[in-house]
Design a protein around this motif. Structure first.
Motif, PDB file in Angstrom:
ATOM      1  N   GLY A  67       6.919  11.823  -1.396  1.00  0.00           N
ATOM      2  CA  GLY A  67       5.588  11.570  -0.866  1.00  0.00           C
ATOM      3  C   GLY A  67       5.274  12.352   0.402  1.00  0.00           C
ATOM      4  N   ILE A  69       5.001  11.201   3.362  1.00  0.00           N
ATOM      5  CA  ILE A  69       5.853  10.813   4.485  1.00  0.00           C
ATOM      6  C   ILE A  69       7.089  11.701   4.523  1.00  0.00           C
ATOM      7  CG2 ILE A  69       7.383   8.980   5.341  1.00  0.00           C
ATOM      8  CD1 ILE A  69       5.122   7.001   4.678  1.00  0.00           C
ATOM      9  N   GLN A  70       7.703  11.949   3.386  1.00  0.00           N
ATOM     10  CA  GLN A  70       8.869  12.837   3.355  1.00  0.00           C
ATOM     11  C   GLN A  70       8.479  14.243   3.786  1.00  0.00           C
ATOM     12  OE1 GLN A  70      11.807  12.826   0.104  1.00  0.00           O
ATOM     13  NE2 GLN A  70      11.410  15.022  -0.079  1.00  0.00           N
ATOM     14  N   PHE A 128       7.975   4.110   4.929  1.00  0.00           N
ATOM     15  CA  PHE A 128       7.081   3.881   3.793  1.00  0.00           C
ATOM     16  C   PHE A 128       6.376   2.534   3.912  1.00  0.00           C
ATOM     17  CE2 PHE A 128      10.095   7.059   2.394  1.00  0.00           C
ATOM     18  CZ  PHE A 128       9.273   7.999   1.807  1.00  0.00           C
ATOM     19  N   GLU A 129       7.065   1.563   4.494  1.00  0.00           N
ATOM     20  CA  GLU A 129       6.466   0.235   4.726  1.00  0.00           C
ATOM     21  C   GLU A 129       5.500   0.299   5.910  1.00  0.00           C
ATOM     22  OE1 GLU A 129       7.388  -2.834   3.138  1.00  0.00           O
ATOM     23  OE2 GLU A 129       8.516  -1.652   1.683  1.00  0.00           O
ATOM     24  N   PRO A 132       1.551   2.467   4.934  1.00  0.00           N
ATOM     25  CA  PRO A 132       1.089   2.338   3.546  1.00  0.00           C
ATOM     26  C   PRO A 132      -0.167   3.161   3.244  1.00  0.00           C
ATOM     27  CG  PRO A 132       0.521   0.371   4.801  1.00  0.00           C
ATOM     28  CD  PRO A 132       1.391   1.221   5.692  1.00  0.00           C
ATOM     29  N   PHE A 134      -0.450   6.150   3.166  1.00  0.00           N
ATOM     30  CA  PHE A 134      -0.086   7.322   2.368  1.00  0.00           C
ATOM     31  C   PHE A 134       0.098   6.983   0.887  1.00  0.00           C
ATOM     32  CE2 PHE A 134       1.225   8.697   6.619  1.00  0.00           C
ATOM     33  CZ  PHE A 134       0.721   9.987   6.644  1.00  0.00           C
ATOM     34  N   ASP A 135       0.260   5.709   0.553  1.00  0.00           N
ATOM     35  CA  ASP A 135       0.555   5.310  -0.826  1.00  0.00           C
ATOM     36  C   ASP A 135      -0.471   5.820  -1.836  1.00  0.00           C
ATOM     37  OD1 ASP A 135       2.777   4.014   0.152  1.00  0.00           O
ATOM     38  OD2 ASP A 135       1.978   1.984  -0.129  1.00  0.00           O
ATOM     39  N   ASP A 136      -1.744   5.614  -1.529  1.00  0.00           N
ATOM     40  CA  ASP A 136      -2.788   6.040  -2.465  1.00  0.00           C
ATOM     41  C   ASP A 136      -2.804   7.559  -2.625  1.00  0.00           C
ATOM     42  OD1 ASP A 136      -3.541   3.422  -2.947  1.00  0.00           O
ATOM     43  OD2 ASP A 136      -5.248   3.475  -1.565  1.00  0.00           O
ATOM     44  N   ASP A 138      -0.157   9.556  -2.258  1.00  0.00           N
ATOM     45  CA  ASP A 138       1.012   9.893  -3.077  1.00  0.00           C
ATOM     46  C   ASP A 138       0.723   9.644  -4.553  1.00  0.00           C
ATOM     47  OD1 ASP A 138       2.404  10.456  -0.715  1.00  0.00           O
ATOM     48  OD2 ASP A 138       3.482   8.550  -0.717  1.00  0.00           O
ATOM     49  N   ASP A 139       0.133   8.483  -4.849  1.00  0.00           N
ATOM     50  CA  ASP A 139      -0.187   8.141  -6.230  1.00  0.00           C
ATOM     51  C   ASP A 139      -1.166   9.145  -6.839  1.00  0.00           C
ATOM     52  OD1 ASP A 139       1.460   5.927  -5.988  1.00  0.00           O
ATOM     53  OD2 ASP A 139      -0.201   4.487  -5.781  1.00  0.00           O
TER      54      ASP A 139
END
Length: 170
Positions: A67, A69-70, A128-129, A132, A134-136, A138-139
């Motif tokens: 993702g 973040i990485q 990652f927690e 969050p 960034f989650d959308d 990444d998806d």
């Protein structure tokens, strides 16, 4: 300028293998032309399309593996976000990717200091927690990756001379 060369036979073979292999043939040729060393000097010897393709490769590898973040934690934020990558892919006709990169850039500017800090594996996983937002993104990247790779392959195919000199077999 560095002359990037790709053998016609390799292109034919990679095209038969699919769009990923076709795009990879150009990425590998560009990286080989700079001896695998992307420095300010070698980057200045590549054209805008070649640089855009290398930024795509870095973005793709990092985001597909861990993702945004990485990508940021591994120090690639400036390479992706401080280059005109988002503008370039927009010019390639990839508005959705451009928009996603601009959104990620906004988060990068907001959170980069915390994400870029040295940390243990456990602390890295906790990022990652903590972020969050960034989650959308990444998806969305994962969901669109195949279509974007296809668009990049099509762009390369339509602008071969911008990426490499194709060596014909004699």
């Amino acid at each position: 300028m560095i002359e990037v060369r790709v053998k016609d036979a390799l292109l034919r073979q990679s095209a038969e293998e699919g769009m990923d292999a076709f795009v990879r043939a150009f990425i590998d040729a560009i990286r080989q032309s700079v001896d695998g060393e992307l420095t300010a000097e070698t980057m200045s010897q590549l054209n805008a399309d070649q640089m855009t393709l290398l930024v795509w490769d870095t973005l793709h590898e990092e985001v597909m593996d861990g993702g945004f973040i990485q990508l940021i934690h591994n120090g690639y934020g400036p390479f992706v976000f401080k280059n005109p990558f988002a503008k370039a892919v927009k010019l390639w006709g990839m508005r959705d990717l451009s928009k996603l990169v601009y959104e990620a850039h906004t988060l990068y500017l907001k959170y980069r200091e915390e994400i870029e800090k040295d940390c243990t594996e456990e602390e890295f996983m906790a990022l990652f927690e903590q972020f969050p937002a960034f989650d959308d993104l990444d998806d969305a990247f994962v969901e669109n990756e195949e279509a974007w790779t296809e668009q990049i392959a099509t762009y390369i195919d339509q602008h071969l001379e911008q990426f490499a000199h194709i060596e014909k077999e004699s």
